[in-house]
Design a protein around this motif. Structure first.
Motif, PDB file in Angstrom:
ATOM      1  N   GLU A   1      -8.102 -23.458   7.594  1.00 20.91           N
ATOM      2  CA  GLU A   1      -8.816 -24.490   7.099  1.00 20.91           C
ATOM      3  C   GLU A   1      -9.690 -25.256   7.629  1.00 20.91           C
ATOM      4  O   GLU A   1     -11.002 -25.332   7.374  1.00 20.91           O
ATOM      5  N   GLU A   2      -9.002 -25.852   8.825  1.00 28.38           N
ATOM      6  CA  GLU A   2      -9.949 -26.465   9.594  1.00 28.38           C
ATOM      7  C   GLU A   2     -11.046 -25.758  10.275  1.00 28.38           C
ATOM      8  O   GLU A   2     -11.922 -26.215  10.543  1.00 28.38           O
ATOM      9  N   ALA A   3     -10.836 -24.489  10.580  1.00 28.34           N
ATOM     10  CA  ALA A   3     -11.501 -23.535  11.349  1.00 28.34           C
ATOM     11  C   ALA A   3     -12.666 -23.394  10.274  1.00 28.34           C
ATOM     12  O   ALA A   3     -13.923 -23.317  10.836  1.00 28.34           O
ATOM     13  N   LEU A   4     -12.325 -23.166   9.181  1.00 28.70           N
ATOM     14  CA  LEU A   4     -13.465 -22.878   8.250  1.00 28.70           C
ATOM     15  C   LEU A   4     -14.183 -24.090   7.896  1.00 28.70           C
ATOM     16  O   LEU A   4     -15.703 -24.029   7.931  1.00 28.70           O
ATOM     17  N   LYS A   5     -13.856 -25.149   7.837  1.00 23.79           N
ATOM     18  CA  LYS A   5     -14.563 -26.412   7.748  1.00 23.79           C
ATOM     19  C   LYS A   5     -15.276 -26.627   8.880  1.00 23.79           C
ATOM     20  O   LYS A   5     -16.579 -27.240   8.738  1.00 23.79           O
ATOM     21  N   THR A   6     -14.746 -26.554   9.907  1.00 24.10           N
ATOM     22  CA  THR A   6     -15.706 -26.783  11.099  1.00 24.10           C
ATOM     23  C   THR A   6     -17.041 -25.752  11.237  1.00 24.10           C
ATOM     24  O   THR A   6     -17.928 -26.239  11.623  1.00 24.10           O
ATOM     25  N   LEU A   7     -16.233 -24.573  11.107  1.00 24.43           N
ATOM     26  CA  LEU A   7     -17.455 -23.585  11.178  1.00 24.43           C
ATOM     27  C   LEU A   7     -18.707 -23.588  10.034  1.00 24.43           C
ATOM     28  O   LEU A   7     -19.770 -23.175  10.442  1.00 24.43           O
ATOM     29  N   SER A   8     -18.289 -24.296   9.115  1.00 26.66           N
ATOM     30  CA  SER A   8     -19.281 -24.293   7.870  1.00 26.66           C
ATOM     31  C   SER A   8     -20.376 -25.443   8.368  1.00 26.66           C
ATOM     32  O   SER A   8     -21.312 -25.463   7.856  1.00 26.66           O
ATOM     33  N   THR A   9     -19.902 -26.447   9.176  1.00 29.07           N
ATOM     34  CA  THR A   9     -20.958 -27.444   9.659  1.00 29.07           C
ATOM     35  C   THR A   9     -21.849 -26.683  10.683  1.00 29.07           C
ATOM     36  O   THR A   9     -22.758 -27.303  11.501  1.00 29.07           O
ATOM     37  N   LEU A  10     -21.696 -25.481  11.322  1.00 29.08           N
ATOM     38  CA  LEU A  10     -22.362 -24.970  12.542  1.00 29.08           C
ATOM     39  C   LEU A  10     -23.081 -23.651  12.068  1.00 29.08           C
ATOM     40  O   LEU A  10     -23.652 -22.920  13.230  1.00 29.08           O
TER      41      LEU A  10
END
Length: 470
Positions: free
Chosen positions: A211-220
């Motif tokens: 979930e953290e990975a998706l949240k981070t990648l969504s900002t990139l």
């Protein structure tokens, strides 16, 4: 995180977030600036250190080589650190070591203290040279990955250039402590900036933090849908592998062994182009041509300028022309440049002043050939060809090889000069660069525009190394 949870995430188009990705990459690339500064400053400081401490050649060699020894140890530690703590925290610790090492060097009251400071700087460089290209490759999208990893190499060459220029300016006053201490300035800035870097989404996935990975990648990425698709690709790749890591994976997985050996081979190739021979001994080469002290310093700064400017070619074209064509062109230019230099050196007393300037010109062509090809592209490829589960181990092997080979090249060059003579020594390096064209054609894949997951899938399906990309 389940597929249902992922699908529950909104996938509507979002405002472009490329600026955040570029900012993260730029901050990570500052590690390269510190790397380059530390490589460059010592060449200008050694003469003053020798005078102040009455240091012997043996002690001076330890001051230089302690950095490389520290970098080798740092690279060995970086894989485990990067996996356990993450790419971002590893870069933060590297920045802190840069600051501490620079301060120790600037206030050193003996050769022994200088060696300790240089070793700490080496630890920082070893960690940064491992983590920064890896981090950039994992947060960049495939369409920009080559150019953005090249930015790291650009910062290295910029650091070398700034070091050479500051050496030339500070040499008038003999301020060698300022030469060495200047590394701490970008180190402090990067230490602060690294606290705001995002974690690598691929590292988060590797640690089960989907979930953290998706949240981070969504900002990139441009859209949430793009981020979701990329996360799915990473998950599929992780699920398709046995849960092996490091040495166990290397021993049991023949395809992983192939990618590790490719990374090792690429780093051997980079160092045996002879680039660090020129970087370490540029002042001596200019002295042999007939330049005085000031001319040697500013001539060396010119080498740094060409090295820096030519790196822009890699940034502009690594994702347009591709890795293989640029490597082949670079090796051809380097082979021709060193071959002509060897021929001119063989003229001995028959050489004219015009011949001397021609020798410098082809030397600069060699620098340019390296700066747009093997310099940045080897780091790009080493970050791209390793599978995610074994990426830390694979890049550890290739980075340690880089520093180990660097030591071998630096330690053997003067012996080659004394044994073979200058002309034959440069003929040897010219022949090696010609050989590397064949190596590229046989083994190096074209990874331009190919996702890391696709490269990994083709590797695991047994494709030839040169075919795991496009």
């Amino acid at each position: 995180m389940s597929d249902a949870t992922l699908h529950a995430q909104p996938v509507a188009a979002r405002p472009p977030m490329v600026g955040r990705m570029m900012l993260a990459v730029a901050l990570a690339a500052i590690a390269g600036l510190m790397f380059g500064l530390d490589i460059g400053v010592i060449s200008g400081a050694l003469g003053f250190i020798k005078t102040e401490f009455q240091a012997s050649d043996f002690e001076l060699s330890w001051i230089v080589s302690s950095m490389m020894a520290g970098a080798t140890v740092g690279a060995l530690l970086a894989g485990r650190m990067s996996y356990a703590l993450g790419r971002r925290k590893s870069l933060t610790y590297s920045a802190a070591m840069f600051v501490v090492g620079a301060i120790i060097c600037a206030i050193a009251h003996s050769v022994g203290v200088l060696i300790i400071g240089r070793a700490i700087l080496g630890l920082a460089i070893g960690i940064a040279s491992f983590v920064a290209p890896l981090y950039i490759s994992e947060i960049a999208d495939e369409s920009r990955r080559g150019s953005l990893i090249s930015l790291y190499q650009l910062m290295i060459t910029t650091g070398i250039l700034l070091a050479f220029v500051s050496n030339a300016i500070l040499s008038y006053s003999g301020s060698w402590r300022w030469m060495l201490g200047i590394v701490g300035v970008p180190g402090a800035l990067f230490l602060i900036g690294s606290l705001f870097l995002p974690d690598s989404p691929r590292w988060l996935m590797l640690r089960g933090r989907d979930e953290e990975a998706l949240k981070t990648l969504s900002t990139l990425r441009h859209t949430q849908q793009h981020a979701y698709a990329e996360i799915q690709g990473i998950r599929e790749q992780l699920n398709s592998q046995a849960k092996q890591r490091g040495l166990a994976m290397f021993l049991e997985n023949p395809n992983f062994r192939r990618s590790v050996m490719l990374g090792i081979g690429l780093q051997v190739v980079q160092q045996f182009t002879g680039i660090n021979v020129v970087m370490y001994y540029a002042p001596r080469i200019f002295a042999e041509v007939g330049f005085g002290q000031d001319g040697q310093m500013w001539g060396t700064a010119t080498v740094g300028l060409v090295n820096c400017l030519a790196t822009f070619i890699a940034i502009a074209f690594a994702d347009r022309w591709g890795r293989r064509p640029m490597l082949i062109a670079g090796f051809a230019i380097m082979a021709a440049g060193l071959g002509i230099l060897a021929m001119l050196m063989g003229m001995g007393d028959h050489a004219s002043s015009l011949t001397h300037y021609l020798a410098i010109s082809v030397l600069l062509c060699f620098i340019a050939g390296f700066a747009f090809s093997a310099g940045p592209l080897i780091w790009i490829l080493c970050a791209e060809v390793q599978p995610l589960q074994g990426r830390d181990f694979g890049i550890t092997c290739s980075t340690v090889t880089n520093w180990g080979t660097n030591i071998i090249v630096g330690a053997t060059f003067l012996g080659l000069l004394n044994t073979l003579g200058s002309s034959n020594t440069f003929w040897l390096y010219a022949g090696l660069n010609a050989l590397f064209i064949i190596v590229t054609l046989l083994f190096v894949p074209e990874t331009k525009g190919v996702s890391l997951e696709t490269i990994e899938s083709r590797l695991n399906h047994g494709y030839r190394l040169r075919d795991i990309g496009r």
